[in-house]
Design a protein around this motif. Structure first.
Motif, PDB file in Angstrom:
ATOM      1  N   GLU A   9       0.830  -1.206   0.000  1.00  0.00           N
ATOM      2  CA  GLU A   9       0.000   0.000   0.000  1.00  0.00           C
ATOM      3  C   GLU A   9       0.864   1.255   0.000  1.00  0.00           C
ATOM      4  O   GLU A   9       0.582   2.217  -0.723  1.00  0.00           O
ATOM      5  CB  GLU A   9      -0.913   0.004   1.226  1.00  0.00           C
ATOM      6  N   CYS A  36      -6.278  -0.822  -2.643  1.00  0.00           N
ATOM      7  CA  CYS A  36      -5.391  -1.543  -1.735  1.00  0.00           C
ATOM      8  C   CYS A  36      -5.607  -1.083  -0.298  1.00  0.00           C
ATOM      9  O   CYS A  36      -5.695  -1.902   0.623  1.00  0.00           O
ATOM     10  CB  CYS A  36      -3.941  -1.322  -2.160  1.00  0.00           C
ATOM     11  N   ASN A 117       0.787  -6.513   4.976  1.00  0.00           N
ATOM     12  CA  ASN A 117      -0.159  -6.542   3.849  1.00  0.00           C
ATOM     13  C   ASN A 117      -1.320  -7.484   4.155  1.00  0.00           C
ATOM     14  O   ASN A 117      -1.690  -8.328   3.345  1.00  0.00           O
ATOM     15  CB  ASN A 117       0.567  -6.980   2.573  1.00  0.00           C
ATOM     16  N   LEU A 120      -4.426  -7.701   1.632  1.00  0.00           N
ATOM     17  CA  LEU A 120      -4.140  -8.401   0.378  1.00  0.00           C
ATOM     18  C   LEU A 120      -3.926  -9.889   0.613  1.00  0.00           C
ATOM     19  O   LEU A 120      -4.372 -10.726  -0.186  1.00  0.00           O
ATOM     20  CB  LEU A 120      -2.910  -7.783  -0.288  1.00  0.00           C
TER      21      LEU A 120
END
Length: 224
Positions: A9, A36, A117, A120
């Protein structure tokens, strides 16, 4: 690498601020960054084009100039993310003096990537039914990483990458799945029982690296 370089991100956010970007490229980059960012806050199931447009401060018509639908954006975002994962882990392995240090270096980097993350990673691991393309992207990433790992191990064994060692392939896939499940329990599901015994990140890395070393050493000794 500093900690911000493990955050996809943050990398997308920085890309938006590049002074030489044309307006259209900047708008597209902003859409990807915002998507994101929102995946770190909300479930993929709840993410809507309207949410992305509101956060990016663009009209919905502008969104569709760059992406035909939400799923196309997510597919492109996840594909770019797994390339980022792969290259970051490859970079960590370079320069390792031996098999053991390579395992520890890549495991440490993967733990940091997983932690930084989470949105994701959750898309890749948890949305097989609602977003099947995520499953395919994850499978392709796993296959590429396992193939690279097996080829490296076979090369160090002086047997060459063309030698087929199915037990080694099976072992690497099983170990990779174990790592994902363990890290998901800590960072995604926040299982209190696992987190209580897992320790800090150094302890997590040591545990996973030791398992990889011990099992692969046994597997490779059988292949000799």
């Amino acid at each position: 690498m500093n900690e911000s370089e493990f955050s996809f991100e943050e990398i997308l956010r920085v890309a938006v601020t590049q002074p030489d970007l044309r307006k259209g490229a900047r708008t597209e980059a902003r859409i990807r960054w915002v998507a994101c960012m929102l995946l770190g806050r909300t479930s993929l199931l709840d993410l809507k084009v309207q949410d992305i447009c509101t956060e990016a401060k663009i009209a919905q018509g502008t969104f569709y100039q760059y992406f035909p639908d939400r799923d196309t954006l997510l597919r492109m975002l996840l594909q770019e993310f797994v390339r980022f994962l792969y290259q970051t882990m490859i970079s960590a392995a370079r320069g390792s003096r031996d098999h053991a240090t390579s395992i520890e270096a890549t495991t440490r980097v993967y733990c940091r990537l997983f932690e930084r993350n989470r949105g994701l990673m959750k898309c890749l691991l948890n949305h097989y039914e609602s977003f099947p393309r995520a499953r395919d992207i994850l499978h392709e990433f796993n296959a590429s990483w396992i193939q690279m790992t097996v080829n490296t191990l076979m090369k160090r064994q002086a047997t060459g990458p063309d030698t087929v060692n199915l037990p080694l392939w099976r072992t690497c896939y099983a170990l990779g799945g174990m790592v994902d499940q363990y890290l998901a329990s800590i960072y995604l599901y926040e299982d209190p029982y696992v987190r209580e015994v897992a320790g800090d990140q150094d302890a997590i890395v040591e545990t996973l690296s030791r398992i990889w070393r011990v099992i692969l050493q046994e597997e490779l000794s059988h292949a000799d």
